[in-house]
Motif scaffolding. Structure first.
Motif, PDB file in Angstrom:
ATOM      1  N   ARG A  72      88.035  53.907  30.938  1.00  0.00           N
ATOM      2  CA  ARG A  72      88.776  52.733  31.420  1.00  0.00           C
ATOM      3  C   ARG A  72      90.256  53.093  31.478  1.00  0.00           C
ATOM      4  O   ARG A  72      90.962  52.998  30.470  1.00  0.00           O
TER       5      ARG A  72
ATOM      6  N   GLN B   3      84.100  51.845  33.306  1.00  0.00           N
ATOM      7  CA  GLN B   3      83.141  52.271  34.320  1.00  0.00           C
ATOM      8  C   GLN B   3      82.807  53.739  34.109  1.00  0.00           C
ATOM      9  O   GLN B   3      83.498  54.450  33.391  1.00  0.00           O
ATOM     10  N   THR B   4      81.716  54.161  34.762  1.00  0.00           N
ATOM     11  CA  THR B   4      81.263  55.535  34.600  1.00  0.00           C
ATOM     12  C   THR B   4      82.185  56.482  35.363  1.00  0.00           C
ATOM     13  O   THR B   4      82.984  56.064  36.206  1.00  0.00           O
TER      14      THR B   4
ATOM     15  N   LYS C 225      92.144  48.767  34.406  1.00  0.00           N
ATOM     16  CA  LYS C 225      90.836  48.765  35.060  1.00  0.00           C
ATOM     17  C   LYS C 225      89.756  48.428  34.049  1.00  0.00           C
ATOM     18  O   LYS C 225      89.957  48.480  32.844  1.00  0.00           O
ATOM     19  N   LYS C 226      88.573  48.075  34.573  1.00  0.00           N
ATOM     20  CA  LYS C 226      87.436  47.772  33.725  1.00  0.00           C
ATOM     21  C   LYS C 226      86.724  49.071  33.338  1.00  0.00           C
ATOM     22  O   LYS C 226      86.812  50.060  34.048  1.00  0.00           O
TER      23      LYS C 226
ATOM     24  N   ILE D  97      82.108  57.126  29.749  1.00  0.00           N
ATOM     25  CA  ILE D  97      82.626  55.799  30.066  1.00  0.00           C
ATOM     26  C   ILE D  97      84.142  55.858  29.924  1.00  0.00           C
ATOM     27  O   ILE D  97      84.659  56.225  28.861  1.00  0.00           O
TER      28      ILE D  97
ATOM     29  N   LEU E 137      82.496  56.552  39.280  1.00  0.00           N
ATOM     30  CA  LEU E 137      83.138  55.447  39.990  1.00  0.00           C
ATOM     31  C   LEU E 137      84.665  55.563  39.993  1.00  0.00           C
ATOM     32  O   LEU E 137      85.329  54.724  40.594  1.00  0.00           O
TER      33      LEU E 137
END
Length: 459
Positions: A346, A353-354, A350-351, A344, A357
């Motif tokens: 970030r 995410q895996t 940004k948020k 994970i 992505l």
């Protein structure tokens, strides 16, 4: 057509830029020639100066020569920039020419396709004209078929009536035939049963005669003569005695002379099997205890290593991205030995995410942070990085090189980097490459950048 027009406009612009570059090159060439002429004149004046003013004139001429050289260097740099621009313009012109040829080919293909479609349209139109009277013909054929169908239905009804009468007569005849066949089969069965009884009686007589001959050595007639004066018991009593004697013999069964030896062997084999079963049970218990101990120790070590790698990964990620946050998670199972690993991340702004992505450069930096996090947990003597900086831009390459330098200072690992990036090569301690000074002859070249830097400073 729009793309073709755009390509023509781009080609015109490229041609204009090429013309301007050629003019600039000519102008710079003239300026270089003038500077060289001024340099030659200055040297000639220097030679013509009297010896008394030689020092002052020499200093002035040196300044003039230095200025001329600087100007010549600037002009050469401009010429090289113009030549590079001209090469880029020529390359772009070639690309535009290729695009133009491609669009021309597509235009010719579209014209051929339009001609084929026009021909096909004519064929379809002819076929439509030919099929226009077909609905009327189908209606006439349908009317004729209706009349034929009505006639056929009437004939079918007449045939059905005749068939019903014939079927009734056939059923009556069939019933009479079945009754006669039934009587015939009963008679045949009765005759077969009588023949079977006769044959059975004959077989019993023959079997009795054989048993009498086997037991007494006499024929039935001779036995009847011999027993004519002996009182006879009822047949039922004789049959009962015979049945009891046969049952007693069957109950005895066959005699096994090795029964005691077989029993001893079976008992020994059973004892051995019981001992093996106990050994296997004990071994299974020990194995299960060992597996549980190994699993428990493996879980502990895995969780400890996971925590260290996760902590290193978080720090390296923040260093590479200059902010943000990242973590590792165990997923799909509560047991660490069976769980999967999820990354994970970030990046700043940004948020979370895996990894899948993220963009290509972000994925590369995140993967580098994870690899170096593992290396900090369990360093290796050598680490080979093959084109890891390929998806990175210049700023991220600088971050990667800074991290690589930090890792080299913190660990004893030797990092071997395979790269074509000049920024990465500039940060290395030693460069190894292959050159081909002669056609077909490759030669390995090694450059120590630190030594080269010290030599450059000394000069």
């Amino acid at each position: 057509r729009d793309a073709h027009s755009a390509a023509e406009r781009a080609a015109s612009a490229v041609a204009a830029r090429m013309s301007a570059a050629e003019e600039a090159r000519t102008r710079v060439g003239v300026q270089i020639a003038e500077a060289e002429a001024a340099l030659a004149a200055s040297i000639a004046r220097l030679d013509a100066l009297p010896s008394a003013d030689a020092d002052d004139g020499l200093a002035a001429l040196k300044e003039t020569v230095a200025a001329a050289r600087r100007e010549a260097a600037e002009r050469r740099a401009e010429v090289e920039a113009i030549a590079a621009e001209r090469r880029r313009v020529q390359q772009r012109a070639a690309e535009i020419k290729a695009e133009r040829e491609a669009w021309t080919s597509r235009r010719d293909g579209a014209a051929t396709r339009i001609a084929d479609l026009s021909a096909r349209r004519g064929e379809v139109e002819e076929e439509r004209v030919a099929l226009e009277p077909r609905p009327d013909q189908i209606a006439e054929e349908r009317s004729a078929l209706r009349v034929t169908l009505s006639t056929a239905e009437a004939r079918a009804r007449s045939a059905a009536d005749a068939l019903a009468a014939a079927e009734t007569a056939h059923r009556e005849a069939d019933q009479a035939a079945r009754a006669a066949l039934h009587r015939l089969s009963q008679a045949r069965e009765e005759a077969a049963r009588a023949g079977a009884r006769l044959e059975s009686a004959r077989e019993k007589i023959a079997a009795s005669a054989a048993r009498i001959m086997e037991a007494r050595g006499l024929t039935p007639h001779e036995l009847a003569v011999a027993l004519s004066g002996v009182p006879r018991s009822p047949a039922e009593e004789v049959e009962a005695r015979l049945a009891r004697a046969l049952a007693a013999r069957e109950r005895l069964g066959p005699v096994n002379l090795r029964a005691e030896q077989d029993l001893a062997e079976a008992e020994a084999s059973g004892a051995a099997l019981l001992a093996e079963r106990d050994d296997l049970t004990e071994a299974i218990a020990k194995l299960r205890a060992a597996v549980r101990s190994l699993n428990q120790e493996g879980r502990g070590r895995l969780l400890a290593a996971f925590e260290r790698v996760d902590a290193n990964f978080r720090k390296l990620f923040e260093t590479l991205f200059e902010g943000g946050e990242a973590r590792l998670e165990l997923v799909e199972s509560d047991d660490p030995l069976e769980a999967g690993l999820e990354v994970i991340a970030r990046p700043p702004g940004k948020k979370p995410q895996t990894l899948s992505l993220l963009s290509g450069g972000e994925q590369a930096l995140t993967a580098l942070a994870l690899v170096f996090g593992v290396f900090l947990t369990n360093p290796a003597p050598v680490c080979v990085l093959d084109e890891v900086d390929a998806p990175l831009d210049d700023a991220n390459v600088e971050r990667f090189c800074a991290l690589l330098s930090d890792m080299s200072s913190r660990t004893t690992t030797r990092f071997l980097t395979v790269t074509h990036n000049p920024i990465t090569m500039a940060h290395m301690d030693r460069l190894l490459g292959v050159t081909m000074s002669e056609r077909g002859v490759s030669q390995l070249v090694s450059v120590d950048l630190q030594t080269a830097e010290r030599l450059a400073e000394a000069v």
